[in-house]
Design a protein around this motif. Structure first.
Motif, short mmCIF file in Angstrom:
data_model
loop_
_atom_site.label_atom_id
_atom_site.label_comp_id
_atom_site.label_asym_id
_atom_site.label_seq_id
_atom_site.Cartn_x
_atom_site.Cartn_y
_atom_site.Cartn_z
N THR A 3 -2.10 -21.94 -0.37
CA THR A 3 -2.18 -20.60 -0.51
C THR A 3 -1.39 -18.90 -1.33
OG1 THR A 3 -2.25 -20.55 2.18
CG2 THR A 3 -1.54 -18.59 1.74
N LEU A 4 -2.21 -18.24 -1.92
CA LEU A 4 -1.74 -17.29 -2.93
C LEU A 4 -2.07 -15.88 -1.93
CD1 LEU A 4 -1.80 -15.89 -5.34
CD2 LEU A 4 -4.34 -14.80 -5.82
N VAL A 5 -0.39 -15.15 -1.90
CA VAL A 5 -0.16 -14.14 -1.54
C VAL A 5 0.27 -12.90 -2.10
CG1 VAL A 5 0.96 -12.86 0.88
CG2 VAL A 5 0.74 -15.06 0.41
N VAL A 6 -1.17 -11.88 -1.97
CA VAL A 6 -1.36 -10.80 -2.82
C VAL A 6 -0.89 -9.80 -1.84
CG1 VAL A 6 -2.28 -9.68 -4.10
CG2 VAL A 6 -2.93 -11.50 -4.49
N ILE A 7 0.31 -8.99 -3.07
CA ILE A 7 0.79 -7.85 -1.84
C ILE A 7 0.99 -6.56 -2.93
CG2 ILE A 7 2.68 -6.32 -1.07
CD1 ILE A 7 3.77 -9.29 -0.66
N MET A 8 -0.36 -5.40 -2.32
CA MET A 8 -0.13 -4.40 -3.37
C MET A 8 -0.26 -3.37 -3.01
SD MET A 8 -3.78 -3.65 -5.16
CE MET A 8 -4.62 -6.30 -5.96
N SER A 9 0.15 -2.17 -3.71
CA SER A 9 -0.23 -0.78 -1.91
C SER A 9 -1.24 -0.12 -2.74
CB SER A 9 0.63 0.52 -3.24
OG SER A 9 1.07 1.37 -3.32
N ASP A 10 -1.72 1.05 -1.49
CA ASP A 10 -3.22 1.19 -1.63
C ASP A 10 -3.64 2.25 -2.65
OD1 ASP A 10 -1.76 2.71 -0.24
OD2 ASP A 10 -3.21 2.89 1.27
N HIS A 11 -1.88 2.94 -2.61
CA HIS A 11 -2.28 3.94 -3.72
C HIS A 11 -0.92 4.57 -3.89
CE1 HIS A 11 -1.46 6.87 -0.41
NE2 HIS A 11 -2.40 6.47 0.47
N GLY A 12 -0.48 4.76 -5.16
CA GLY A 12 1.35 5.85 -4.99
C GLY A 12 1.33 7.18 -4.30
N HIS A 13 2.48 7.33 -4.62
CA HIS A 13 2.70 9.07 -3.90
C HIS A 13 3.64 10.03 -4.56
CE1 HIS A 13 3.54 11.21 0.35
NE2 HIS A 13 2.69 10.50 0.07
#
Length: 602
Positions: free
Chosen positions: A463-473
């Motif tokens: 399994t590959l887990v990718v953690i990413m934000s939808d946008h900055g702030h």
């Protein structure tokens, strides 16, 4: 309302075979769910007649009646015509009528090519008969009451005014934060049933309001030169810079966690504040960390299409909210399903937010977990289920035997305003920024717990887990220009048992629009990657790598050697730094122009 009930019944009967396939239950549900859009359009067109009835308190009833008929009779004919055209074209187009119809005004033969002569003749007759019938009903039932309307007092006039003002509620679909859209009536895995629930005239009017004008506001460069500028830069960045395999397998399970509003300013491992995302910082040493990664927009709806469709968002529009355009986008979810993956989308809130329901269903996704799956006690006051509850549900589903390779997408929400969650606020509640920090510390803990769970599962090694934000702030407030790259810098981390390379930091610049292309190339599916025409390979470490982001009527384009930020309203560059600024000026304007033209053409 009665008119639209008849219209939907006609649609269902005309496509009786499709209705039968959907089943009587879905047909009835389509009629029920569709009432909200029916009420919305009915209330909208009732505004002027209601005002005229109000004014009939002060003007002769006959004049009010004449004015109302002058408005209503042509409207009945127009609405009936749109309904007939919709029924006739659905078989060929496969979608309810929308503003695309206007593209055929100058070449109507193309539209008629989608219909038979019998349909045109029968439809024409049916249009006239139906329109005259409803004009008769209106004259018999409604107009007579207007003529006999008793002159009232000022108090009655005020009451009528309040009733007229109350029409705003059905127009926007209720008192909820998000005005009604097509997603609110999508309910089934059967797309015909969903389409049947849509009010065709509402859909046409809505898409018309969202349709761009014929002029590209960002056209500054010759069309051929635009393509040359982009291709010259992008084509050198399509392959990885090294031959080492990233993954141990070409068919890994994939879990994509999209973290609401996670700014790079809170992630120590990419140069942000310490202690906010302790678990993410620790996990960064276990996988591949992209330390110069950027969001392409500043809202979730823009981030979703950048991540999953590899598509540049628009500065002041949102393609995901316009189904007639969004359905033409390439979609990573549909690609993965084509490759045999079981694909699911998890979101703890209202799936209609940002029209995500329509977007994902159009891509073929049928497995959803949304806010309706959670007890209200586990909800924040505004958005949906708390992230720890939401991720526990994802973990519970993943603890079952997985018979197919899976692609799970999980979009968190607790770190969105108003930053409500149970438990300790690590940084306190004294300021909005500290509440924001605390909410990310909370989500970080929930994600850390989920990853700990995942490591113990039999599927982890594949399994590959990718953690990413939808946008900055914009929080915490940064020095310099509000829309500088600091606002758009976000983390992306790849980890999991399927990774061949670990404890690696990739510092080359890349963005969300590169993700879908790069993932498909990494799992050795280059043919599927070709449809993501804006993407580059995030494993290409050339200095020419770049990221392009947008904000309201402006853009920023960055590479290793420079930054260029431009405002279209003032027609001025806001930031122009570094040796590559001049090239970034041309590249950024070229991308803005071509991306918007592509948006207009869809």
């Amino acid at each position: 309302m009665f008119y639209f009930i008849i219209a939907r019944t006609c649609f269902l009967l005309f496509y009786f075979e499709k209705t039968s396939e959907a089943g009587i239950i879905d047909a009835l549900k389509a009629s029920f769910y569709g009432l909200r859009l029916d009420a919305s359009f009915t209330a909208y067109v009732s505004l002027v007649p209601f005002l005229l009835i109000l004014f009939s308190t002060f003007i002769p009833n006959k004049l009010a009646s004449t004015l109302i008929k002058t408005i209503t009779f042509p409207l009945i004919f127009i609405v009936s015509l749109l309904m007939i055209i919709d029924i006739g074209l659905y078989q060929s187009w496969g979608v309810r009528i929308d503003a695309t119809l206007l593209n055929y005004i100058e070449t109507p033969e193309l539209m008629w090519a989608s219909t038979s002569t019998g349909q045109i003749v029968f439809g024409g007759l049916f249009w006239i008969v139906l329109s005259l019938f409803f004009c008769y009903l209106f004259n018999k039932l409604i107009n007579k009451k207007v003529l006999n309307f008793d002159k009232g007092t000022i108090i009655q006039a005020v009451i009528l005014l309040l009733i007229t003002a109350a029409l705003i509620l059905p127009i926007r679909g209720g008192t909820q934060d998000i005005p009604i859209n097509q997603s609110n009536v999508y309910f089934s895995d059967n797309m015909f049933a969903n389409h049947a629930a849509v009010n065709s005239v509402w859909n046409f009017s809505y898409s018309l309001s969202k349709k761009t004008k014929g002029k590209n506001p960002y056209k500054t460069i010759d069309k051929e030169l635009v393509t040359s500028i982009i291709n010259k830069r992008r084509n050198a960045l399509l392959e990885p810079s090294f031959n080492d395999k990233i993954l141990k397998t070409d068919s890994p399970n994939i879990i994509l966690i999209i973290w609401e509003s996670l700014t790079g300013k809170f992630v120590e491992s990419i140069g942000g504040e310490p202690d906010v995302t302790s678990n993410l910082n620790k996990l960064s040493k276990e996988g591949i960390l992209f330390s110069n990664f950027y969001g392409n927009g500043d809202r979730t709806d823009k981030g979703i299409i950048a991540i999953l469709s590899g598509y540049y968002p628009q500065t002041n529009r949102s393609i995901i909210k316009i189904p007639s355009k969004a359905r033409k986008l390439p979609m990573l979810t549909s690609k993965m399903m084509k490759l045999g993956y079981e694909t699911s989308f998890y979101y703890g809130g209202d799936l209609n937010f940002g029209n995500m329901n329509t977007y994902f269903r159009n891509s073929g996704v049928t497995n959803f977990v949304d806010g309706s799956h959670f007890d209200k006690k586990d909800w924040s006051s505004k958005w949906g289920a708390y992230d720890h509850v939401f991720l526990d549900t994802l973990a519970k589903d993943l603890s079952k035997v997985q018979e197919k390779p899976f692609f799970k997408i999980a979009l968190t929400l607790t770190s969105h305003e108003p930053f409500e969650f149970p438990g300790e606020f690590k940084f306190g509640k004294d300021t909005k920024e500290n509440m924001f920090r605390s909410s990310h510390a909370y989500t970080d803990e929930a994600i850390g717990k989920f990853v700990d769970f995942a490591k113990k599962q039999p599927w982890w090694n594949n399994t590959l887990v990718v953690i990413m934000s939808d946008h900055g702030h914009w929080m915490p407030k940064h020095e310099g220009y509000f829309n500088s790259p600091k606002k758009f810098k976000i983390p992306m981390l790849w980890l999991g048992g399927a990774l061949q390379k670990k404890d690696t930091v990739i510092s080359t610049i890349s963005a969300q629009t590169d993700f879908a292309y790069s993932l498909l190339k990494t799992i050795n599916k280059p043919e599927e990657a070709k449809d993501f025409i804006w993407g580059k390979n995030i494993f290409n470490n050339a200095d020419e790598q770049y990221a392009h982001y947008i904000f309201n009527n402006g853009f920023g384009t960055i590479d290793k050697n420079g930054v260029f930020v431009y405002d279209f309203t003032s027609k001025k560059d806001i930031i122009s730094n570094g040796s590559s600024a001049k090239k970034l000026d041309s590249l950024g304007k070229a991308i803005s122009q071509k991306a918007y033209q592509d948006f207009m053409d869809k």
